[in-house]
Scaffold this motif. Structure first.
Motif, PDB file in Angstrom:
ATOM      1  N   SER A  62       0.841  -1.192   0.000  1.00 47.58           N
ATOM      2  CA  SER A  62       0.000   0.000   0.000  1.00 47.58           C
ATOM      3  C   SER A  62       0.877   1.243   0.000  1.00 47.58           C
ATOM      4  O   SER A  62       2.089   1.177   0.250  1.00 47.58           O
ATOM      5  CB  SER A  62      -0.926   0.012   1.229  1.00 47.58           C
ATOM      6  OG  SER A  62      -0.164  -0.010   2.426  1.00 47.58           O
ATOM      7  N   LYS A  63       0.255   2.376  -0.298  1.00 43.38           N
ATOM      8  CA  LYS A  63       0.957   3.658  -0.293  1.00 43.38           C
ATOM      9  C   LYS A  63       0.217   4.633   0.608  1.00 43.38           C
ATOM     10  O   LYS A  63      -1.003   4.576   0.750  1.00 43.38           O
ATOM     11  CB  LYS A  63       1.048   4.244  -1.710  1.00 43.38           C
ATOM     12  CG  LYS A  63       2.123   3.625  -2.583  1.00 43.38           C
ATOM     13  CD  LYS A  63       2.225   4.363  -3.918  1.00 43.38           C
ATOM     14  CE  LYS A  63       3.361   3.810  -4.765  1.00 43.38           C
ATOM     15  NZ  LYS A  63       3.490   4.525  -6.062  1.00 43.38           N
ATOM     16  N   ARG A  64       0.983   5.518   1.231  1.00 37.36           N
ATOM     17  CA  ARG A  64       0.409   6.598   2.021  1.00 37.36           C
ATOM     18  C   ARG A  64       1.111   7.885   1.623  1.00 37.36           C
ATOM     19  O   ARG A  64       2.331   7.985   1.746  1.00 37.36           O
ATOM     20  CB  ARG A  64       0.574   6.324   3.513  1.00 37.36           C
ATOM     21  CG  ARG A  64      -0.103   7.368   4.404  1.00 37.36           C
ATOM     22  CD  ARG A  64       0.078   7.023   5.878  1.00 37.36           C
ATOM     23  NE  ARG A  64      -0.488   5.706   6.181  1.00 37.36           N
ATOM     24  CZ  ARG A  64       0.018   4.882   7.093  1.00 37.36           C
ATOM     25  NH1 ARG A  64       1.092   5.216   7.782  1.00 37.36           N
ATOM     26  NH2 ARG A  64      -0.547   3.706   7.316  1.00 37.36           N
ATOM     27  N   GLN A  65       0.328   8.815   1.108  1.00 38.19           N
ATOM     28  CA  GLN A  65       0.879  10.086   0.629  1.00 38.19           C
ATOM     29  C   GLN A  65       2.007   9.857  -0.379  1.00 38.19           C
ATOM     30  O   GLN A  65       3.054  10.514  -0.357  1.00 38.19           O
ATOM     31  CB  GLN A  65       1.380  10.929   1.808  1.00 38.19           C
ATOM     32  CG  GLN A  65       0.281  11.345   2.768  1.00 38.19           C
ATOM     33  CD  GLN A  65       0.789  12.162   3.938  1.00 38.19           C
ATOM     34  OE1 GLN A  65       1.981  12.180   4.242  1.00 38.19           O
ATOM     35  NE2 GLN A  65      -0.130  12.863   4.608  1.00 38.19           N
ATOM     36  N   GLY A  66       1.767   8.890  -1.261  1.00 37.00           N
ATOM     37  CA  GLY A  66       2.720   8.626  -2.328  1.00 37.00           C
ATOM     38  C   GLY A  66       3.891   7.754  -1.946  1.00 37.00           C
ATOM     39  O   GLY A  66       4.702   7.389  -2.797  1.00 37.00           O
ATOM     40  N   GLU A  67       3.998   7.364  -0.656  1.00 34.14           N
ATOM     41  CA  GLU A  67       5.126   6.556  -0.200  1.00 34.14           C
ATOM     42  C   GLU A  67       4.658   5.126   0.104  1.00 34.14           C
ATOM     43  O   GLU A  67       3.571   4.927   0.639  1.00 34.14           O
ATOM     44  CB  GLU A  67       5.755   7.164   1.056  1.00 34.14           C
ATOM     45  CG  GLU A  67       6.375   8.539   0.842  1.00 34.14           C
ATOM     46  CD  GLU A  67       7.584   8.499  -0.067  1.00 34.14           C
ATOM     47  OE1 GLU A  67       8.306   7.475  -0.038  1.00 34.14           O
ATOM     48  OE2 GLU A  67       7.801   9.473  -0.817  1.00 34.14           O
ATOM     49  N   MET A  68       5.488   4.143  -0.254  1.00 34.04           N
ATOM     50  CA  MET A  68       5.165   2.749   0.037  1.00 34.04           C
ATOM     51  C   MET A  68       5.104   2.523   1.543  1.00 34.04           C
ATOM     52  O   MET A  68       6.002   2.935   2.280  1.00 34.04           O
ATOM     53  CB  MET A  68       6.208   1.820  -0.580  1.00 34.04           C
ATOM     54  CG  MET A  68       6.176   1.754  -2.107  1.00 34.04           C
ATOM     55  SD  MET A  68       4.696   0.910  -2.752  1.00 34.04           S
ATOM     56  CE  MET A  68       4.920  -0.735  -2.103  1.00 34.04           C
ATOM     57  N   VAL A  69       4.036   1.861   1.990  1.00 35.22           N
ATOM     58  CA  VAL A  69       3.870   1.539   3.405  1.00 35.22           C
ATOM     59  C   VAL A  69       3.939   0.022   3.600  1.00 35.22           C
ATOM     60  O   VAL A  69       4.814  -0.496   4.288  1.00 35.22           O
ATOM     61  CB  VAL A  69       2.546   2.099   3.955  1.00 35.22           C
ATOM     62  CG1 VAL A  69       2.383   1.713   5.421  1.00 35.22           C
ATOM     63  CG2 VAL A  69       2.499   3.602   3.777  1.00 35.22           C
ATOM     64  N   GLY A  70       2.999  -0.707   3.005  1.00 32.99           N
ATOM     65  CA  GLY A  70       3.042  -2.166   3.088  1.00 32.99           C
ATOM     66  C   GLY A  70       4.105  -2.718   2.164  1.00 32.99           C
ATOM     67  O   GLY A  70       4.081  -2.467   0.959  1.00 32.99           O
TER      68      GLY A  70
END
Length: 279
Positions: A62-70
């Motif tokens: 997943s991404k948050r604010q354009g950054e990879m999270v998961g």
């Protein structure tokens, strides 16, 4: 100094089956297992008095604010690293399943590169599958370090159907295979000591014949309720990559709550073959 007797090594086993045939339960009957969960495995063992151990289920990319999270690949490698560097009593690593792990890797790569499917990744032309293969290879190599420390490795997989054409002059035919991209399948086949498939035991009931006794119509396919483990490509048509370096029958009966595989593997002989619930 030369060794007089070879040492029995911990095995690497790939075990494939369709949903509901008991591959996860069977894996839970290997000695002191710990699961890496690419999909939820814990619910299978809710009623066991002494269930296996579980690493946290891998995150969906997943991404948050354009950054990879998961980051499932990073999480999977971190879990292997923890098992390699920390004291624990686990004797078997189960990966449930490499099919789900493959999907997570593909999703992660697509999200990293902002493309809609793996065919478009790495510049297209099938190169995305090579990136997935690279991640499977690194994961498999890390598992080998645990095997060298004495842990049995069990890779679980769903079953897929693959079309095969042996030569230009023959027709295509269908075989069972691991459910993942064809480029990555050899990672879990070529370097495993055994590749086993679980199948339903089925039989044809009833038939119609003409006056000369020739069969004109077969009856219905009946599920006997029993299950078999296919251990050899010669033992059952359609299981092209089933294999075993152990002296096992071409098919093994799989009673509920038992692990009949252990008796054929030198490093695992002597462990209980039944779950506590069946004893």
């Amino acid at each position: 100094m030369m060794k007089q007797q070879p040492t029995a090594k911990a095995p690497v086993i790939t075990l494939a089956a369709n949903a509901g045939l008991g591959k996860t339960t069977l894996a839970g009957l290997f000695p002191n297992p710990v699961f890496i969960q690419a999909e939820d495995a814990e619910t299978i063992f809710e009623e066991w008095e002494n269930p296996p151990a579980f690493m946290p289920q891998l995150s969906a990319p997943s991404k948050r604010q354009g950054e990879m999270v998961g980051r499932p690949f990073t999480e999977a490698m971190d879990q292997l690293r923890w098992l390699m560097t920390n004291e624990h009593d686990r004797k078997t690593l189960v990966v449930d399943t490499v099919s789900a792990l493959n999907r997570l890797f593909e999703q992660e790569i697509c999200m990293e590169e902002d493309v809609s499917n793996i065919g478009e990744a790495a510049g297209g032309y099938g190169k995305g599958a090579l990136v997935v293969l690279e991640r499977h290879t690194k994961f498999r190599q890390a598992c080998e370090h645990l095997r060298k420390k004495g842990m049995t490795i069990v890779f679980l997989s769903h079953v897929g159907i693959q079309k095969v054409k042996a030569s230009p002059d023959t027709d295509e035919y269908m075989v069972y295979n691991l459910e993942m991209d064809a480029k990555s399948i050899p990672v879990y086949v070529n370097f495993s000591d055994a590749v086993y498939y679980i199948r339903k035991d089925e039989m044809v009931q009833g038939k119609e014949t003409d006056k000369k006794g020739r069969v004109t119509k077969f009856g219905k396919m009946i599920d006997t309720g029993r299950r078999k483990i296919v251990t050899s490509s010669t033992g059952r048509v359609g299981y092209a990559n089933a294999k075993s370096r152990y002296a096992a029958p071409e098919e093994i009966d799989l009673p509920h709550g038992e692990n009949p595989i252990l008796q054929y593997i030198p490093a695992l002989r002597g462990y209980a073959t039944k779950s506590e619930e069946t004893q």
